[in-house]
Write an enzyme that holds these catalytic residues in place. Sequence first.
Site, short mmCIF file in Angstrom:
data_model
loop_
_atom_site.label_atom_id
_atom_site.label_comp_id
_atom_site.label_asym_id
_atom_site.label_seq_id
_atom_site.Cartn_x
_atom_site.Cartn_y
_atom_site.Cartn_z
N ASP A 8 47.37 46.11 38.26
CA ASP A 8 47.88 47.47 38.06
C ASP A 8 46.94 48.42 38.81
O ASP A 8 46.05 47.98 39.55
CB ASP A 8 48.03 47.81 36.57
CG ASP A 8 46.71 48.00 35.85
OD1 ASP A 8 45.64 47.77 36.47
OD2 ASP A 8 46.73 48.39 34.67
N HIS A 9 47.12 49.71 38.59
CA HIS A 9 46.27 50.69 39.28
C HIS A 9 44.80 50.54 38.90
O HIS A 9 43.91 50.75 39.72
CB HIS A 9 46.75 52.12 38.96
CG HIS A 9 46.80 52.41 37.49
ND1 HIS A 9 47.76 51.85 36.66
CD2 HIS A 9 46.00 53.15 36.68
CE1 HIS A 9 47.56 52.26 35.42
NE2 HIS A 9 46.49 53.05 35.41
N CYS A 65 43.28 44.19 35.95
CA CYS A 65 43.59 45.53 35.44
C CYS A 65 42.25 46.18 35.09
O CYS A 65 41.21 45.73 35.58
CB CYS A 65 44.57 45.48 34.27
SG CYS A 65 44.01 44.64 32.78
N GLY A 66 42.26 47.23 34.30
CA GLY A 66 41.01 47.89 33.99
C GLY A 66 40.04 46.99 33.25
O GLY A 66 38.86 46.90 33.57
N THR A 67 40.56 46.29 32.25
CA THR A 67 39.73 45.41 31.42
C THR A 67 40.07 43.93 31.56
O THR A 67 39.30 43.08 31.10
CB THR A 67 39.93 45.76 29.94
OG1 THR A 67 41.32 45.58 29.62
CG2 THR A 67 39.51 47.19 29.64
N GLY A 68 41.24 43.62 32.08
CA GLY A 68 41.75 42.25 32.08
C GLY A 68 42.52 41.92 30.81
O GLY A 68 43.25 40.93 30.76
N ILE A 69 42.37 42.75 29.80
CA ILE A 69 42.93 42.41 28.48
C ILE A 69 44.45 42.53 28.46
O ILE A 69 45.17 41.62 28.04
CB ILE A 69 42.30 43.29 27.38
CG1 ILE A 69 40.80 43.00 27.26
CG2 ILE A 69 42.98 43.05 26.04
CD1 ILE A 69 40.04 44.00 26.40
N GLY A 70 44.96 43.66 28.91
CA GLY A 70 46.41 43.85 28.91
C GLY A 70 47.12 42.80 29.74
O GLY A 70 48.15 42.23 29.32
N MET A 71 46.57 42.52 30.89
CA MET A 71 47.16 41.49 31.77
C MET A 71 47.19 40.14 31.06
O MET A 71 48.17 39.41 31.14
CB MET A 71 46.36 41.38 33.07
CG MET A 71 46.59 42.50 34.05
SD MET A 71 48.30 42.47 34.68
CE MET A 71 48.09 43.46 36.17
N HIS A 98 37.57 23.18 30.05
CA HIS A 98 37.99 22.92 28.68
C HIS A 98 39.42 23.36 28.39
O HIS A 98 40.10 22.74 27.57
CB HIS A 98 37.05 23.62 27.69
CG HIS A 98 35.70 22.96 27.59
ND1 HIS A 98 34.84 23.20 26.55
CD2 HIS A 98 35.07 22.09 28.42
CE1 HIS A 98 33.73 22.48 26.72
NE2 HIS A 98 33.84 21.82 27.87
N ARG A 132 39.21 14.69 25.76
CA ARG A 132 39.52 15.32 24.46
C ARG A 132 40.15 16.70 24.65
O ARG A 132 40.89 17.17 23.78
CB ARG A 132 38.26 15.41 23.60
CG ARG A 132 37.20 16.36 24.13
CD ARG A 132 35.90 16.25 23.35
NE ARG A 132 34.92 17.27 23.72
CZ ARG A 132 34.14 17.20 24.80
NH1 ARG A 132 34.25 16.19 25.64
NH2 ARG A 132 33.27 18.15 25.06
N HIS A 133 39.86 17.33 25.78
CA HIS A 133 40.42 18.66 26.02
C HIS A 133 41.93 18.60 26.31
O HIS A 133 42.64 19.56 26.05
CB HIS A 133 39.67 19.35 27.17
CG HIS A 133 38.21 19.45 26.92
ND1 HIS A 133 37.68 20.21 25.90
CD2 HIS A 133 37.15 18.84 27.53
CE1 HIS A 133 36.36 20.08 25.89
NE2 HIS A 133 36.02 19.25 26.87
C1 RB5 Z 1 45.18 51.34 32.56
O1 RB5 Z 1 44.62 52.59 32.28
C2 RB5 Z 1 44.56 50.29 31.67
O2 RB5 Z 1 44.99 50.45 30.36
C3 RB5 Z 1 44.88 48.90 32.18
O3 RB5 Z 1 44.43 48.77 33.48
C4 RB5 Z 1 44.27 47.73 31.42
O4 RB5 Z 1 42.90 47.92 31.25
C5 RB5 Z 1 44.95 47.36 30.19
O5 RB5 Z 1 44.56 46.41 29.50
#
Ligand code: RB5
Length: 145
Positions: A8-9, A65-71, A98, A132-133
């Site tokens: 994303d951006h 993405c910004g954190t990788g979490i949303g993706m 693993h 095992r994995h």
């Molecule tokens: C965008 O502002 C941000 O929320 C996105 O890049 C990402 O970090 C979401 O997990």
Amino acid sequence: MRVIIGSDHGGYRLKEEIKQWLQEKGIAFEDVGCDCPDSVDYPDYAQPVAERVAKKEFDRGILVCGTGIGMSIAANKVKGVRCAVVSDTFSARMSREHNDANVLAIGERVVGPGLAREIVEVFLETEFAGGRHQRRVEKIGALEE
Ligand code: RB5
């Protein structure tokens, strides 16, 4: 090795850095976007990367993405995808050895470009350890049924 990459951006600039590294290494990749730092929604880019890895059109996916979490949350909704959010090289190696992770999620606002390149390198070069994995990864698959 066939790689598909998207961002994303919030991850656009790091995606471009990773693409440059892939080019330098001669690793073939497809970029599903985004194509500029304008605001977009990360699930729109996680979906094609995850689906095409799940279909085995590509060996590995990379999402930024910004954190990788949303993706990672979005990618892991797709059956057959094991997406790991990683911000260090040890976790990158473990995610392959693993967990047989097939998609890597990285946060541009979390890791710098030098570390990101090392994470990608480890992620692409490390083989699944099996043994095992294998049983544990199969149990993850069973959760999708
Ligand atoms: C965008 O502002 C941000 O929320 C996105 O890049 C990402 O970090 C979401 O997990």
